[in-house]
Design a protein around this motif. Structure first.
Motif, PDB file in Angstrom:
ATOM      1  N   UNK A 111       0.834  -1.197   0.000  1.00 13.92           N
ATOM      2  CA  UNK A 111       0.000   0.000   0.000  1.00 13.92           C
ATOM      3  C   UNK A 111       0.870   1.248   0.000  1.00 13.92           C
ATOM      4  N   UNK A 112       0.516   2.193  -0.851  1.00 14.37           N
ATOM      5  CA  UNK A 112       1.179   3.487  -0.924  1.00 14.37           C
ATOM      6  C   UNK A 112       0.327   4.495  -0.164  1.00 14.37           C
ATOM      7  N   UNK A 113       0.958   5.246   0.716  1.00 16.63           N
ATOM      8  CA  UNK A 113       0.293   6.298   1.484  1.00 16.63           C
ATOM      9  C   UNK A 113       0.766   7.634   0.939  1.00 16.63           C
ATOM     10  N   UNK A 114      -0.187   8.492   0.575  1.00 16.34           N
ATOM     11  CA  UNK A 114       0.194   9.766  -0.030  1.00 16.34           C
ATOM     12  C   UNK A 114      -0.715  10.894   0.439  1.00 16.34           C
ATOM     13  N   UNK A 115      -0.183  12.083   0.385  1.00 13.03           N
ATOM     14  CA  UNK A 115      -0.981  13.286   0.621  1.00 13.03           C
ATOM     15  C   UNK A 115      -1.377  13.876  -0.722  1.00 13.03           C
ATOM     16  N   UNK A 117      -2.387  -1.011  -3.235  1.00 16.72           N
ATOM     17  CA  UNK A 117      -3.460  -0.196  -2.697  1.00 16.72           C
ATOM     18  C   UNK A 117      -2.924   1.217  -2.493  1.00 16.72           C
ATOM     19  N   UNK A 118      -3.822   2.186  -2.419  1.00 12.15           N
ATOM     20  CA  UNK A 118      -3.416   3.572  -2.177  1.00 12.15           C
ATOM     21  C   UNK A 118      -4.299   4.153  -1.083  1.00 12.15           C
ATOM     22  N   UNK A 119      -3.657   4.758  -0.088  1.00 15.28           N
ATOM     23  CA  UNK A 119      -4.372   5.546   0.909  1.00 15.28           C
ATOM     24  C   UNK A 119      -4.009   6.993   0.634  1.00 15.28           C
ATOM     25  N   UNK A 120      -4.995   7.796   0.251  1.00 15.27           N
ATOM     26  CA  UNK A 120      -4.761   9.206  -0.086  1.00 15.27           C
ATOM     27  C   UNK A 120      -5.440  10.089   0.959  1.00 15.27           C
ATOM     28  N   UNK A 121      -4.690  11.076   1.431  1.00 17.47           N
ATOM     29  CA  UNK A 121      -5.194  11.956   2.488  1.00 17.47           C
ATOM     30  C   UNK A 121      -4.967  13.403   2.060  1.00 17.47           C
ATOM     31  N   UNK A 122      -5.979  14.253   2.197  1.00 11.70           N
ATOM     32  CA  UNK A 122      -5.776  15.658   1.818  1.00 11.70           C
ATOM     33  C   UNK A 122      -4.726  16.322   2.703  1.00 11.70           C
TER      34      UNK A 122
END
Length: 199
Positions: A55-59, A81-86
């Motif tokens: 999983x890639x975590x990104x802003x 998977x990608x977890x994107x957060x503003x």
């Protein structure tokens, strides 16, 4: 039932580490190839008879969604998977989300790779997992992860050492490997940032 071999990728931190090596924003030639990284994760998982999970975590900055949309779709298409957060404030980092995600898999972990240029925010949890006999690898850049490189119980893998991750060699010059003629080390940010911080 097989356990999970987990890779978590701290995109903002890895980009910062790569940018400091390159002396600026990475071009396509120096962006990591997630298909090569994915193959490496699968091999790590299968060696432990585990199920791979990456999983890639990104802003996402308020105006940046369009600029990263194709990248997000491309890595999802590879199998990440990608977890994107503003990115609403300076404190809107993804580190707490990464830690929560690792914790959510803790019961069935057979191995963990944390991809972060420095990764020290993960050190306490990493040491807890190692104490539970869960092997942990830190994936990053040796210039920025001396704590992991020198840690007796952590396997450190330099991202550039994974076959096929970069199309071209990174222009790595550090104080440890200077050429005889010397080298210019570019600033990591503009000098004007000092004034902008005071505003």
């Amino acid at each position: 039932m097989p356990g999970t071999y987990l890779l978590v990728w701290d995109a903002p931190n890895m980009d910062m580490g790569l940018g400091s090596i390159l002396g600026g924003r990475p071009t396509a030639a120096h962006r990591p190839r997630f298909d090569a990284l994915g193959r490496w994760v699968v091999h790590q998982a299968f060696a432990r008879e585990a199920t791979p999970n990456a999983t890639v975590f990104t802003n996402v900055s308020p105006t940046g969604a369009e600029s990263i949309r194709s990248w997000v779709e491309a890595i999802r298409n590879v199998g990440f998977g990608v977890f994107a957060k503003p990115k609403l404030t300076e404190d809107s980092d993804v580190d707490p989300d990464m830690l929560d995600y690792i914790e959510s898999h803790r019961a069935d972990l057979t191995g963990l790779t944390v991809a972060s240029a420095d990764g020290q925010n993960f050190q306490e949890l990493i040491e807890e997992l190692i104490a539970e006999s869960i092997p942990v690898t830190v994936l990053g850049f040796r210039e920025h992860a001396s704590w992991a490189v020198s840690h007796p119980d952590i396997e450190f893998v330099d991202l550039e050492d994974i076959e096929g991750v970069f199309r071209e060699p990174l222009p790595r010059i550090s104080l440890d490997n200077l050429p005889e003629e010397g080298a210019w080390l570019a600033p990591l940010r503009p000098l004007t940032a000092l004034v902008e911080q005071q505003r």
